[in-house]
Design a protein around this motif. Structure first.
Motif, short mmCIF file in Angstrom:
data_model
loop_
_atom_site.label_atom_id
_atom_site.label_comp_id
_atom_site.label_asym_id
_atom_site.label_seq_id
_atom_site.Cartn_x
_atom_site.Cartn_y
_atom_site.Cartn_z
N VAL A 46 0.82 -1.21 0.00
CA VAL A 46 0.00 0.00 0.00
C VAL A 46 0.86 1.26 0.00
CG1 VAL A 46 -1.75 1.26 1.29
CG2 VAL A 46 -1.90 -1.21 1.11
N GLY A 47 1.92 1.26 0.73
CA GLY A 47 2.81 2.42 0.77
C GLY A 47 2.55 3.32 1.96
N PHE A 48 3.62 3.97 2.38
CA PHE A 48 3.56 4.84 3.56
C PHE A 48 2.60 6.01 3.36
CE2 PHE A 48 5.12 8.58 5.86
CZ PHE A 48 4.98 8.13 7.16
N ALA A 49 2.58 6.61 2.17
CA ALA A 49 1.74 7.80 1.92
C ALA A 49 0.27 7.48 2.16
CB ALA A 49 1.95 8.32 0.50
N VAL A 50 -0.17 6.30 1.77
CA VAL A 50 -1.57 5.91 1.96
C VAL A 50 -1.88 5.77 3.44
CG1 VAL A 50 -3.24 4.04 1.58
CG2 VAL A 50 -1.77 4.81 -0.30
N PRO A 84 -10.43 20.95 1.57
CA PRO A 84 -10.72 20.48 0.22
C PRO A 84 -9.66 20.92 -0.80
CG PRO A 84 -12.68 21.48 1.17
CD PRO A 84 -11.55 21.72 2.11
N VAL A 85 -9.17 22.13 -0.65
CA VAL A 85 -8.15 22.63 -1.59
C VAL A 85 -6.88 21.79 -1.46
CG1 VAL A 85 -6.71 24.60 -2.20
CG2 VAL A 85 -9.10 24.96 -1.57
N ILE A 86 -6.42 21.61 -0.24
CA ILE A 86 -5.21 20.82 -0.02
C ILE A 86 -5.40 19.39 -0.51
CG2 ILE A 86 -3.71 19.84 1.77
CD1 ILE A 86 -4.28 22.43 3.39
N THR A 87 -6.54 18.82 -0.17
CA THR A 87 -6.82 17.43 -0.56
C THR A 87 -6.81 17.25 -2.07
OG1 THR A 87 -8.14 17.10 1.42
CG2 THR A 87 -8.54 15.58 -0.39
N LEU A 88 -7.45 18.17 -2.78
CA LEU A 88 -7.51 18.05 -4.24
C LEU A 88 -6.16 18.31 -4.89
CD1 LEU A 88 -11.01 19.64 -4.89
CD2 LEU A 88 -10.38 17.21 -4.94
N VAL A 89 -5.39 19.22 -4.34
CA VAL A 89 -4.04 19.47 -4.89
C VAL A 89 -3.16 18.25 -4.70
CG1 VAL A 89 -1.93 20.83 -4.56
CG2 VAL A 89 -4.13 21.99 -4.72
N ALA A 146 -4.13 15.21 -4.31
CA ALA A 146 -4.66 14.09 -5.12
C ALA A 146 -4.16 14.15 -6.56
CB ALA A 146 -6.19 14.10 -5.09
N THR A 147 -3.76 15.33 -7.01
CA THR A 147 -3.30 15.46 -8.41
C THR A 147 -1.83 15.13 -8.59
OG1 THR A 147 -2.78 17.81 -8.17
CG2 THR A 147 -5.02 17.25 -8.89
N ILE A 148 -1.11 14.86 -7.50
CA ILE A 148 0.30 14.50 -7.63
C ILE A 148 0.39 13.10 -8.23
CG2 ILE A 148 2.46 14.05 -6.38
CD1 ILE A 148 1.47 16.09 -4.27
N PRO A 149 0.96 12.99 -9.43
CA PRO A 149 1.00 11.69 -10.12
C PRO A 149 1.75 10.62 -9.32
CG PRO A 149 1.70 13.47 -11.58
CD PRO A 149 1.60 14.04 -10.20
N GLY A 150 1.12 9.47 -9.17
CA GLY A 150 1.75 8.32 -8.56
C GLY A 150 1.84 8.32 -7.05
N VAL A 152 -7.37 8.27 -4.55
CA VAL A 152 -7.67 9.55 -5.20
C VAL A 152 -9.19 9.77 -5.20
CG1 VAL A 152 -7.58 10.82 -7.39
CG2 VAL A 152 -5.56 9.57 -6.59
N VAL A 153 -9.94 8.71 -5.50
CA VAL A 153 -11.40 8.80 -5.46
C VAL A 153 -11.86 9.12 -4.04
CG1 VAL A 153 -13.54 7.48 -5.73
CG2 VAL A 153 -11.74 7.29 -7.45
N GLU A 154 -11.26 8.48 -3.05
CA GLU A 154 -11.61 8.75 -1.65
C GLU A 154 -11.34 10.21 -1.31
OE1 GLU A 154 -10.50 9.28 2.61
OE2 GLU A 154 -9.13 9.29 0.93
#
Length: 172
Positions: free
Chosen positions: A69-73, A113-118, A120-124, A131-133
């Motif tokens: 899963v990875g640390f970021a998740v 929401p702004v931070i979350t959406l920004v 979420a756009t970081i590739p990979g 990302v959907v969550e």
């Protein structure tokens, strides 16, 4: 509502600063529109917690089945869940009439929401399901912000500075 004291610490003063004990008018606190707004804010927060828990459960299931899963998740899942739980505290204090609780809740519901959406756009950085969550989380937060920034709520929770402007200078 009485100031909250835990282990001798004045939590309202600690969290709210110099305006920690500033309460809105009782009439506005119990107004049906104010109560209805907090009814929906609390339900949206419950949904936020369920979304956060589902992210952790999904990560746990994937990890147990052998998908790394990875640390970021894990980090995002746990931190966001705890932050969402703190929003319940702000909502509780705001519902009790504390301006600082309303202000913090409104601020975080606009910033998260702004931070979350920004992020979420970081590739990979996150898998697709997370990302959907994050998008669901952001949409729910926008809903909270919408309730809190309504004309009624902004009038019900005037800042101390705005209240002084409306009432004029204090008599000497």
């Amino acid at each position: 509502m009485k100031p909250l004291t835990v282990f001798g610490l004045d939590v309202d003063k600690l969290a709210g600063g110099r305006h920690g004990h500033y309460l809105i008018e009782e009439e506005m606190r119990v107004h049906p529109r104010t109560r209805r707004a907090f009814y929906w804010v609390n339900w949206i927060l419950v949904l936020e917690v369920l979304v956060g828990l589902s992210a952790i459960v999904t990560a746990l299931i994937l990890q147990v089945r052998g998908t790394p899963v990875g640390f970021a998740v894990w980090f995002r899942g746990v931190v966001v869940l705890f932050m969402t739980l703190t929003l319940f505290f702000f909502a509780w204090r705001a519902e009790g009439g504390y301006y600082w609780g309303y202000q913090r809740l409104r601020l975080f519901s606009q910033i998260f929401p702004v931070i979350t959406l920004v992020v979420a756009t970081i590739p990979g950085l996150y898998p697709y399901w997370m990302v959907v969550e994050q998008i669901i989380f952001a949409v729910l937060m926008i809903g909270i912000a919408d309730f809190l920034t309504s004309d009624h709520m902004r009038n019900a929770y005037p800042s101390p500075k705005r209240l002084r402007e409306l009432n004029g200078p204090a008599p000497e």
